[in-house]
Enzyme design. Structure first.
Site, PDB file in Angstrom:
ATOM      1  N   ARG A  39       0.810  -1.212   0.000  1.00  0.00           N
ATOM      2  CA  ARG A  39       0.000   0.000   0.000  1.00  0.00           C
ATOM      3  C   ARG A  39       0.849   1.269   0.000  1.00  0.00           C
ATOM      4  O   ARG A  39       0.421   2.315  -0.494  1.00  0.00           O
ATOM      5  CB  ARG A  39      -0.948   0.006   1.199  1.00  0.00           C
ATOM      6  CG  ARG A  39      -2.061  -1.022   1.103  1.00  0.00           C
ATOM      7  CD  ARG A  39      -3.129  -0.751   2.138  1.00  0.00           C
ATOM      8  NE  ARG A  39      -4.193  -1.741   2.100  1.00  0.00           N
ATOM      9  CZ  ARG A  39      -5.278  -1.702   2.867  1.00  0.00           C
ATOM     10  NH1 ARG A  39      -5.425  -0.708   3.741  1.00  0.00           N
ATOM     11  NH2 ARG A  39      -6.200  -2.641   2.775  1.00  0.00           N
ATOM     12  N   ASP A 151     -14.330  10.970   9.199  1.00  0.00           N
ATOM     13  CA  ASP A 151     -13.405   9.872   8.990  1.00  0.00           C
ATOM     14  C   ASP A 151     -11.985  10.389   9.202  1.00  0.00           C
ATOM     15  O   ASP A 151     -11.714  11.586   9.007  1.00  0.00           O
ATOM     16  CB  ASP A 151     -13.538   9.300   7.571  1.00  0.00           C
ATOM     17  CG  ASP A 151     -12.962   7.892   7.461  1.00  0.00           C
ATOM     18  OD1 ASP A 151     -13.738   6.926   7.569  1.00  0.00           O
ATOM     19  OD2 ASP A 151     -11.738   7.767   7.292  1.00  0.00           O
TER      20      ASP A 151
END
Length: 284
Positions: A39, A151
Site C-alpha cells: 500500500r 473519517d
C-alpha cells in the site's frame, strides 16, 4: 510531531506498526507487513527512496514521518463501504428511530433530528441515510434533519464531500431513490452519479480521529452509526471509542455498530434493542 517510541532491537517495520496503532487505534500484526509495503509503494516512489527499507529509514531517522503522516494514514486505513450495507440498520432507522422522534412532537411541529456517521469512509453510509431521511420528509415536512460524516482519512472525506460515485457502486440504491436523489453523467468516459444538491445541503463531512477525545461534535444526537470500525481496534480502544461516542447521544438515542461488533459493546448506559443497535438509557 509524532515520535515513535523505540525499544532496543525495534525494527523500523515494528515502529511503523506501532505508529499506526498509536495514531489510529488500528492494530496491524507482523503478518500485515507485506500488505503495508504494497500500500505504501507509491509513497516510496514519491519520496525518491531506493526501496521500502530506505523509505522507513527516512521516516524514522531523518524526520520524514511528519510530512508523511497524512498519506500513510490514508493508505493504511481500510475504507470498505457500500450503499445500503447491512440494510436491517436502515430499516430500523426508517421504521423505529425516525418515527419515534416524530412522535415526540405534535404533528406539524418541527422535529429536529441529527445523525452522525462516525466512520463514514467515502460517504455511502451517510448518503444512504440522507436519501431515506429526505424520503420521509416528503410526507413529514416537519422533519428537520441533518447528517455529519467523519473519517480519519482526508482522501475519503474529500470523495464523500464531492458525492460522485461510479454507477456500479450505486447499484444497491433502489431505483426509486436513484431516480429522485442521484444525477447521472460521465466522468473520464465512465457513467457516474452525483448526489443531488438538495441532499448535499443537509450533509457535511469532516476529518476526525476517533482516538482523539473528546470529539468536536455536538451532543444530543438522535443516532450515531459506528459501524465496522471497532473490529480494527483492541478491546481498550473499543471501550474508549464506544464511551466517547455514546456521550454525544441524547437520552433515548441510538448507537449502531456493525452486526459482527455487537459483542464489543459493553457500556452500562446502553441497552441492546436489535442486532447491532443499542439505545442510550434515560428519559428522552
Amino acid at each position: 510531531m509524532y515520535a515513535a517510541p523505540q525499544r532496543p532491537g525495534d525494527s523500523h517495520r515494528v515502529m511503523l506498526r506501532r505508529f499506526v496503532h498509536d495514531v489510529t487505534g488500528i492494530k496491524l500484526p507482523a503478518t500485515k507487513d507485506l500488505m503495508i509495503e504494497s500500500r505504501l509503494r507509491r509513497r516510496v516512489l514519491a519520496a525518491g527512496a531506493a526501496d521500502f527499507r530506505s523509505y522507513l529509514h527516512w521516516l524514522f531517522e531523518d524526520g520524514g514521518l511528519e510530512q508523511e503522516t497524512v498519506p500513510i494514514i490514508d493508505l493504511l486505513t481500510t475504507n470498505k463501504t457500500d450503499f445500503f450495507r447491512e440494510p436491517a440498520h436502515f430499516d430500523f432507522l426508517m421504521n423505529r428511530i425516525v418515527p419515534d422522534a416524530l412522535a415526540r412532537a405534535a404533528r406539524g411541529r418541527q422535529t429536529r433530528f441529527r445523525l452522525w456517521s462516525a466512520a463514514s469512509s467515502t460517504g455511502a453510509e451517510a448518503w444512504t441515510a440522507a436519501m431515506l431521511m429526505a424520503r420521509i420528509a416528503l410526507t413529514r415536512p416537519e422533519l428537520d434533519w441533518a447528517i455529519l460524516g467523519t473519517d480519519i482519512s482526508h482522501g475519503v472525506v474529500e470523495r464523500a464531500t464531492l458525492a460522485v460515485y461510479p454507477m456500479e457502486e450505486l447499484r444497491p440504491v433502489p431505483q426509486e431513490l436513484r431516480e429522485r436523489y442521484i444525477m447521472t453523467g460521465e466522468r473520464n468516459g465512465r457513467p457516474v452519479g452525483r448526489i443531488v444538491p438538495e441532499l448535499r445541503a443537509r450533509v457535511r463531512f469532516g476529518n476526525l480521529n476517533l482516538m482523539e477525545t473528546p470529539y468536536p461534535v455536538e451532543t444530543g444526537l438522535d443516532a450515531v452509526f459506528l459501524r465496522n470500525v471497532l473490529i480494527y481496534f483492541d478491546p481498550p480502544v473499543q471501550a474508549s471509542v464506544i464511551r466517547a461516542t455514546a456521550a454525544h447521544l441524547r437520552p433515548g438515542g441510538y448507537l449502531i455498530v456493525g452486526h459482527s461488533e455487537s459483542m464489543t459493546v459493553r457500556h452500562g448506559g446502553l441497552h441492546q434493542v436489535a442486532p447491532g443497535v443499542f439505545q442510550k438509557q434515560g428519559e428522552s
